[in-house]
Scaffold this motif. Sequence first.
Motif, mmCIF file in Angstrom:
data_model
loop_
_atom_site.group_PDB
_atom_site.id
_atom_site.type_symbol
_atom_site.label_atom_id
_atom_site.label_comp_id
_atom_site.label_asym_id
_atom_site.label_seq_id
_atom_site.Cartn_x
_atom_site.Cartn_y
_atom_site.Cartn_z
ATOM 1 N N ARG A 149 -0.758 -2.363 -4.752
ATOM 2 C CA ARG A 149 -0.065 -3.032 -5.842
ATOM 3 C C ARG A 149 0.215 -4.472 -5.443
ATOM 4 N NH1 ARG A 149 6.178 -1.823 -7.818
ATOM 5 N NH2 ARG A 149 6.291 -3.463 -9.414
ATOM 6 N N TYR B 34 0.832 -1.202 0.000
ATOM 7 C CA TYR B 34 0.000 0.000 0.000
ATOM 8 C C TYR B 34 0.870 1.257 0.000
ATOM 9 C CZ TYR B 34 -3.487 -3.397 1.562
ATOM 10 O OH TYR B 34 -4.298 -4.493 1.661
ATOM 11 N N MET C 68 -3.415 3.652 -2.467
ATOM 12 C CA MET C 68 -3.228 2.823 -3.652
ATOM 13 C C MET C 68 -2.602 1.504 -3.255
ATOM 14 S SD MET C 68 -1.889 5.687 -6.401
ATOM 15 C CE MET C 68 -0.405 6.023 -5.446
ATOM 16 N N THR D 278 -5.475 9.400 -1.045
ATOM 17 C CA THR D 278 -6.051 8.158 -1.547
ATOM 18 C C THR D 278 -5.051 7.013 -1.379
ATOM 19 O OG1 THR D 278 -7.333 9.364 -3.196
ATOM 20 C CG2 THR D 278 -7.051 6.997 -3.548
#
Length: 321
Positions: free
Chosen positions: A236, A225, A234, A232
């Motif tokens: 992966r 993260y 995000m 925000t």
Amino acid sequence: MTDTTSTAGLSPRTVIQLPITRALAQQYVANAVVPGLFEPYRMWGLCSRMVDVARVDSGAQARAVHGLAEAGTEFPEGDGLFVIRFLASWPGLFRASFGGATTVGAARLGSELVLPDPFLGTGYTKYAPAAVPEYWMELAEVPIGAEIWHMTEQGGDGYEQGLARYAGRHTGWHAFPTAAQRGLTPAPGPAPAPDGAIARGLGAVVQGDAYPADFGPNDGELTAYRAAPDGTMMSRQLDGAQCDDVFLRRLLTTWRGVDFEVLAAGPDTATLALATANTEHAAALALTPAGRHAWRAQVPRAELGELTEKTRRIDVQDLSA
């Protein structure tokens, strides 16, 4: 130092089944944070391999095979059984359930696991005619892809239903329509982190930068993260081989001579979790129950012993073995 801890009978691909009470199932499905006591993105407890407990046809049989037939206060007859199913991801989170009914008895086995009946402490459930292997899972973040299931008491067609799936710490549990049908009240996630929460759990270093992470959604994978400039979050997905380093960290301390983990800290007080499941220590210190076989305390920071960050590095090869 890389932690090469292995647990007999487990691999990252092993499916684990963890029994939970109805009350805990409700808290997870509701993505409920109970300040100082419960976070729906963590789990712990006595569990077994799915392969050892799957050959049942009803919730009553499922309770029995997990050794819970005599635990009627927490798992009442007639209510079937709620469980969390998930990939082990890293066997270092588990150990065989050796222990005892007293601290002295557990110490003879080199263990600090002290729990009441029906816990046997032999590494097996209390089940006749054939016990099954049992493991203790330490307090850990829920891996992405974990699911909550319920088995009705008497069985029959459709007796076993999935109720919710975990999508990550910043998304929470996503309930299915069956959750309400089985008496649970869902609520959208994500659940907010408690004030003063300490960074703990899984982390991954990618191209020199460290990120908080969760195991999953597939074996051998991590989800890392990162916060965008606007706040925000995000994520992966990473194969373990894409990481420079993978680690687990906890902040440890002592309070009144007993080992604890620090989960949150403010200017004056700290939230502590008993580092080992020990009913004698919990009773002696009058700790607050925080779910099955878990206890916590809110204490003045001035009363804490030395703070020690414990980091266990994980060989990425152990995530896909």
